[in-house]
Design an enzyme around this catalytic site. Structure first.
Site, short mmCIF file in Angstrom:
data_model
loop_
_atom_site.label_atom_id
_atom_site.label_comp_id
_atom_site.label_asym_id
_atom_site.label_seq_id
_atom_site.Cartn_x
_atom_site.Cartn_y
_atom_site.Cartn_z
N LYS A 62 7.49 -13.48 -13.70
CA LYS A 62 6.85 -14.79 -13.57
C LYS A 62 6.35 -15.36 -14.89
O LYS A 62 6.33 -16.57 -15.08
CB LYS A 62 5.68 -14.63 -12.59
CG LYS A 62 5.05 -15.90 -12.09
CD LYS A 62 4.07 -15.53 -10.99
CE LYS A 62 3.30 -16.69 -10.47
NZ LYS A 62 2.35 -16.27 -9.41
N ARG A 73 -14.29 4.61 -4.76
CA ARG A 73 -14.55 3.23 -5.13
C ARG A 73 -15.18 2.40 -4.02
O ARG A 73 -16.04 1.55 -4.28
CB ARG A 73 -13.25 2.56 -5.58
CG ARG A 73 -12.73 3.11 -6.89
CD ARG A 73 -11.39 2.50 -7.23
NE ARG A 73 -10.91 2.99 -8.52
CZ ARG A 73 -9.75 2.64 -9.05
NH1 ARG A 73 -8.96 1.82 -8.40
NH2 ARG A 73 -9.39 3.10 -10.23
N SER A 82 -2.43 4.63 -8.36
CA SER A 82 -1.55 3.46 -8.23
C SER A 82 -0.33 3.56 -9.15
O SER A 82 0.81 3.35 -8.71
CB SER A 82 -2.31 2.17 -8.50
OG SER A 82 -2.96 2.20 -9.75
N GLU A 126 2.33 -2.12 -6.15
CA GLU A 126 1.23 -2.65 -5.34
C GLU A 126 1.68 -3.51 -4.18
O GLU A 126 1.00 -3.60 -3.16
CB GLU A 126 0.26 -3.43 -6.23
CG GLU A 126 -1.03 -3.82 -5.52
CD GLU A 126 -2.03 -4.50 -6.44
OE1 GLU A 126 -3.03 -5.02 -5.92
OE2 GLU A 126 -1.82 -4.50 -7.68
N ASN A 148 -0.24 -3.72 -17.18
CA ASN A 148 -0.77 -3.93 -18.52
C ASN A 148 -2.29 -3.82 -18.56
O ASN A 148 -2.87 -3.51 -19.60
CB ASN A 148 -0.33 -5.30 -19.04
CG ASN A 148 -0.65 -5.51 -20.50
OD1 ASN A 148 -0.32 -4.69 -21.35
ND2 ASN A 148 -1.31 -6.62 -20.80
#
Length: 596
Positions: free
Chosen positions: A66, A320, A421, A405, A75
């Site tokens: 995108k 978390r 992840s 994800e 990143n």
């Protein structure tokens, strides 16, 4: 909510039946509005890049991204990749930590697969040139984060995702079979219907630099487009994370799962608590890695009272979801805007060695984290739900695979364990390779296939003043949607507030669509802002539908009307395609689906 049901298993069979198109495609990328390729990869994070490098050994690959190739959630991943690499650790221990963090909603077989295959995926990254931190003994330095019982986090200081992506992009640049199409925004998957089966043939995109529609016809499509953090006003996700892949897959009749489980990062940098706050609001919140707490960071309220031991015996090392709810409770009870995370009791050299990126960012605004605590606040961070997948990244749509994800594999259950992840993305990117190659080798597609779908229309015939009005109104609507989601569908929920959000979002969506069409917009028109908005609406409604269905509190979904875990509800939430789905613009494909 009639389209949401609970089922027991994550796995299902994928039919081998072939579609009606009998001419084998000649796979090559052409310099026109329709491009033909063996594999279309939507997304340039770790999952998409790792998959592309493997399938490129067997055919041509188009990576459709995108923005710039590096602009992805990968990143911004600071903490690291979890894997069993220490003799005192074990796959069983990693599995147990994952399942406990996931509130016992994880698919145990998936958990075992990921925890078992993870170490090999790490070794592959190192062989490709990824550089991770090592200890004085020369071995990999393994950090520990909340929810983990052992030190097992491989990291590159506090910039792990950036280092992994650097190594993968370098390899991509050197592969002649891979073409990267940056600034190409994926609009909708190209699908046909063969009886009860949906088949994916590629994707329509818009080049956001030239404003031209570009169609990719592919034998295999991998969705690796990331999450939907921007359904909320404050998120650690980059601007590109608007739920495009989940929404496209939903419109293409893919099964969606566990969307109620939105992970809020407990600790994002609270700019208003900095000595010299930034003058402009950030596009995405700055992440403070779990590793700060894992390495001894302590949470205090503004009266310097340590509060985590009051909520959980694991204190700052709790998972978390527990930490985020605890901070949220402190903020509401005390009417404060942020709490403090203090690591300054550790040595200056150690802090700067482990967290150089965080230290540098805070120092920009007058805060020395080696001397003073960091102001932090929760922010939307990760979607545990997504497109439902099997053990090999397959979906119920033939020719469509998912990883990263955007996928719901069953690994995370009701809450993702820290640093699982990137691990999941690496494992499922690899597992999707073999079935993708098999599908590619058996695919029969006509090069005239593109004519079966009307092309999307770039609204060049609308006056600039009209387009400006549409864009400005869309930006306002986006903020309104985000505000509703934060206020009503946030860390702590209630049935009344969820129902209120459902009504308000429905009204807002209908009002926005009516405005667009009054201005001359047509259902087949495409533009970045408008198409992102339809995806945000789609994902917000999926989260709400799932949240209203789960009549318990589990993991990341906490409903004060059902505060306890219901042992009879320990099943994934499933949203299946059906004829009763909303027929708003956000919920239907731009083109008419072909019937085989």
């Amino acid at each position: 909510m009639s389209n949401t049901i609970h089922i027991k298993t994550y796995r299902y069979s994928i039919t081998k039946a072939r579609g009606p198109f009998e001419t084998i495609i000649t796979s090559r990328i052409k310099n026109n509005s329709t491009k033909y390729v063996d594999f279309a990869v939507i997304g340039s994070g770790v999952a998409g890049l790792r998959y592309a490098l493997e399938v490129a050994k067997h055919g041509t690959v188009a990576i459709i991204t995108k923005a710039e190739p590096h602009e992805s959630n990968t990143n911004y991943a600071q903490g690291g990749v979890s894997a069993v690499l220490c003799p005192s650790d074990s796959v069983e221990s990693h599995m147990q930590d994952t399942i406990v963090a996931g509130a016992y909603l994880c698919d145990e077989e998936i958990v075992r697969v990921v925890c078992t295959e993870g170490p090999e995926r790490i070794r592959e990254l190192i062989a490709m040139g990824a550089s991770f931190d090592h200890g004085e003994d020369g071995n990999l330095h393994l950090a520990r984060e909340g929810g983990h019982s052992h030190n097992r986090i491989v990291h590159a200081a506090d910039m792990t995702g950036r280092e992994v992506q650097r190594a993968l992009l370098n390899a991509i640049d050197n592969d002649p079979n891979i073409s990267v199409f940056k600034h190409h925004f994926a609009i909708d998957l190209l699908t046909s219907q063969d009886g009860l089966e949906t088949i994916c043939h590629g994707v329509d995109t818009i080049n956001t630099n030239t404003y031209k529609a570009v169609r990719f016809i592919s034998k295999v499509t991998l969705l690796a487009s990331g999450g939907a953090g921007h359904i909320y006003p404050s998120t650690t996700n980059p601007q590109v994370a608007t739920g495009d892949g989940i929404a496209m897959a939903h419109r293409a009749q893919a099964v969606i799962s566990n969307m109620e489980f939105v992970q809020f990062r407990p600790t994002a940098l609270a700019d208003e608590g900095l000595p010299n706050p930034p003058t402009k609001r950030r596009e995405n919140a700055f992440l403070i890695t779990e590793a700060v707490r894992g390495d001894g960071g302590i949470l205090y309220n503004l009266d310097k009272e340590r509060f985590m031991p009051m909520y959980d015996e694991r204190a700052e090392l709790a998972p978390r979801d527990v930490v985020a709810r605890s901070i949220d409770d402190q903020l509401k009870k005390r009417d404060e805007k942020y709490v403090l995370l203090d690591i300054s009791h550790k040595s200056r050299d150690k802090i700067l060695s482990l967290f150089p990126n965080i230290a540098a960012e805070c120092l920009k605004y007058g805060l020395d984290i080696t001397r003073a605590p960091i102001p932090v606040v929760p922010a939307a961070h990760y979607m545990c739900g997504g497109v439902r997948t099997g053990l090999q990244g397959e979906t119920n749509v033939r020719g469509l695979y998912v990883a990263g994800e955007v996928a719901c594999t069953g690994l995370h259950g009701a809450n993702r364990l820290a640093s699982n992840s990137l691990l999941e993305a690496l494992v499922f990117a690899q597992r999707a390779v073999k079935p993708s190659i098999n599908h590619m080798n058996g695919s029969h597609i006509d090069q005239s296939l593109s004519r079966f779908w009307d092309p999307p229309i770039v609204p060049t015939q609308l006056r600039c003043t009209v387009l400006d009005k549409i864009i400005n109104r869309t930006k306002q609507v986006r903020k309104e949607l985000q505000s509703i989601m934060w206020e009503y569908v946030g860390i702590v929920r209630s049935t009344v507030r969820l129902e209120a959000a459902e009504r308000r979002i429905k009204e807002l969506e209908l009002e926005w669509e009516a405005y667009l069409f009054q201005q001359g917009w047509e259902p087949t028109m495409v533009g970045l802002e408008a198409c992102e908005m339809r995806n945000l609406f789609c994902c917000a409604k999926l989260v709400l539908s799932s949240a209203l269905t789960r009549l318990e509190s589990r993991g990341l979904h906490y409903n004060i009307d059902f505060p306890l875990v219901n042992e009879h509800s320990g099943l994934p939430t499933i949203i299946v395609p059906c004829s009763t789905m909303s027929r708003t613009w956000s919920s239907r494909q731009l083109h008419k689906q072909q019937i085989c």
